[in-house]
Design an enzyme around this catalytic site. Structure first.
Site, PDB file in Angstrom:
ATOM      1  N   GLU A  64      -4.964   0.647  -0.232  1.00 32.95           N
ATOM      2  CA  GLU A  64      -4.731  -0.780  -0.027  1.00 32.95           C
ATOM      3  C   GLU A  64      -4.758  -1.512  -1.371  1.00 32.95           C
ATOM      4  O   GLU A  64      -5.240  -0.965  -2.373  1.00 32.95           O
ATOM      5  CB  GLU A  64      -5.829  -1.343   0.895  1.00 32.95           C
ATOM      6  N   HIS A  87       0.837  -1.206   0.000  1.00 32.19           N
ATOM      7  CA  HIS A  87       0.000   0.000   0.000  1.00 32.19           C
ATOM      8  C   HIS A  87       0.865   1.246   0.000  1.00 32.19           C
ATOM      9  O   HIS A  87       1.996   1.263   0.481  1.00 32.19           O
ATOM     10  CB  HIS A  87      -1.039  -0.008   1.127  1.00 32.19           C
TER      11      HIS A  87
HETATM   12  C1  GLP Z   1       1.172   3.580   7.068  1.00 32.80           C
HETATM   13  C2  GLP Z   1       1.095   4.900   6.315  1.00 32.80           C
HETATM   14  C3  GLP Z   1       1.829   4.818   5.014  1.00 32.80           C
HETATM   15  C4  GLP Z   1       3.240   4.307   5.254  1.00 32.80           C
HETATM   16  C5  GLP Z   1       3.145   2.911   5.815  1.00 32.80           C
HETATM   17  C6  GLP Z   1       4.501   2.249   6.041  1.00 32.80           C
HETATM   18  O1  GLP Z   1       0.257   2.676   6.575  1.00 32.80           O
HETATM   19  N1  GLP Z   1      -0.259   5.299   6.063  1.00 32.80           N
HETATM   20  O2  GLP Z   1       1.851   6.099   4.425  1.00 32.80           O
HETATM   21  O3  GLP Z   1       3.969   4.301   4.071  1.00 32.80           O
HETATM   22  O4  GLP Z   1       2.466   2.990   7.048  1.00 32.80           O
HETATM   23  O5  GLP Z   1       4.994   2.598   7.283  1.00 32.80           O
HETATM   24  P1  GLP Z   1       6.414   2.260   7.842  1.00 32.80           P
HETATM   25  O6  GLP Z   1       7.325   3.282   7.288  1.00 32.80           O
HETATM   26  O7  GLP Z   1       6.248   2.373   9.329  1.00 32.80           O
HETATM   27  O8  GLP Z   1       6.748   0.881   7.405  1.00 32.80           O
END
Ligand code: GLP
Length: 231
Positions: free
Chosen positions: A135, A130
């Site tokens: 999603e 995503h």
């Molecule tokens: C959440 C955010 C996304 C982000 C993703 C990954 O779902 N809405 O924008 O890219 O998390 O997060 P992380 O960087 O903690 O893996």
């Protein structure tokens, strides 16, 4: 797509921050699309440090966050507004009226258009591919809207720090909104992301992997650390 592989998370964060600072120096009125999550924490840290040490002026920037939980008080420590205040906005001089988040009934697409579009959008990628809160299965023509989150996404996003009740819905820019940006930086760190990074960057372009839409954009820079790039 340009893929930059950096040796570690710290270099990834520094590289991302330097590209953003270069863009701000070239255009102080830059409009940014901003992400949350664990991945950009080091980048915000490096931006705040540069802001202080180099006496930079961010007062003419305009920012649009990629997403926000629905039905969560803005002061909830788990809200993306709280995240952004804590890690960036409380430490720099972007005026509050130039900071934007998607919310119910907000004319987000019009606000972005009125700002002249997003010059530089920074995004992370979720474990299921995503991007923002689009999603798998999200249309590549999708625009800012309210969406239902998968349980995996909720769990990752809340990191066990549960606001009660955990949000099941969010507002997010659509894939088309993201692709309208002039330039996109994609950040990914850690071995847990290597499989999805391979699918997103080198696999078929498919709505089953929302981040694969970035392959269709003419100006994407993916900044990975070695672990995330290892597949
Ligand atoms: C959440 C955010 C996304 C982000 C993703 C990954 O779902 N809405 O924008 O890219 O998390 O997060 P992380 O960087 O903690 O893996």
């Amino acid at each position: 797509m340009r893929v930059l592989v950096t040796p570690d998370y710290q270099t990834l964060s520094q590289t991302a921050a330097e590209l953003i600072l270069k863009a701000i120096r070239a255009k102080p009125t830059l409009t940014l699309g901003l992400p949350t999550g664990k991945t950009p924490l080091g980048m915000y840290d490096a931006l705040v440090r540069a802001y202080r040490e180099q006496h930079l002026d961010f007062s003419k920037l305009r920012t649009f966050n990629l997403d926000e939980f629905a039905g969560m008080p803005t002061v909830d420590p788990c809200s993306y507004r709280s995240y952004m205040r804590q890690h960036f906005f409380d430490h720099v001089n972007v005026p509050p009226d130039r900071i934007h988040f998607p919310e119910r009934d907000s004319p987000y697409e019009k606000e972005i258009a009125d700002a002249g579009g997003i010059d530089l959008l920074i995004a992370g990628v979720g474990m299921n591919g995503h991007i923002a809160f689009n999603e798998p299965g999200s249309s590549f023509t999708s625009r800012t809207r309210e969406v239902r989150l998968t349980s995996q996404t909720i769990e990752n996003a809340m990191g066990g720090s549960g606001s009660s009740p955990a949000p099941s819905r969010a507002f997010t820019m659509g894939i088309a909104t993201i692709l309208d940006s002039s330039c996109i930086l994609l950040l990914a760190s850690g071995a847990a992301k290597k499989g999805i990074i391979h699918r997103a960057l080198r696999g078929p372009v498919s709505e089953a992997v929302p981040a694969s839409a970035l392959q269709t954009h003419p100006n994407v820079v993916a900044i990975l650390d070695e672990d995330a790039s290892s597949e």
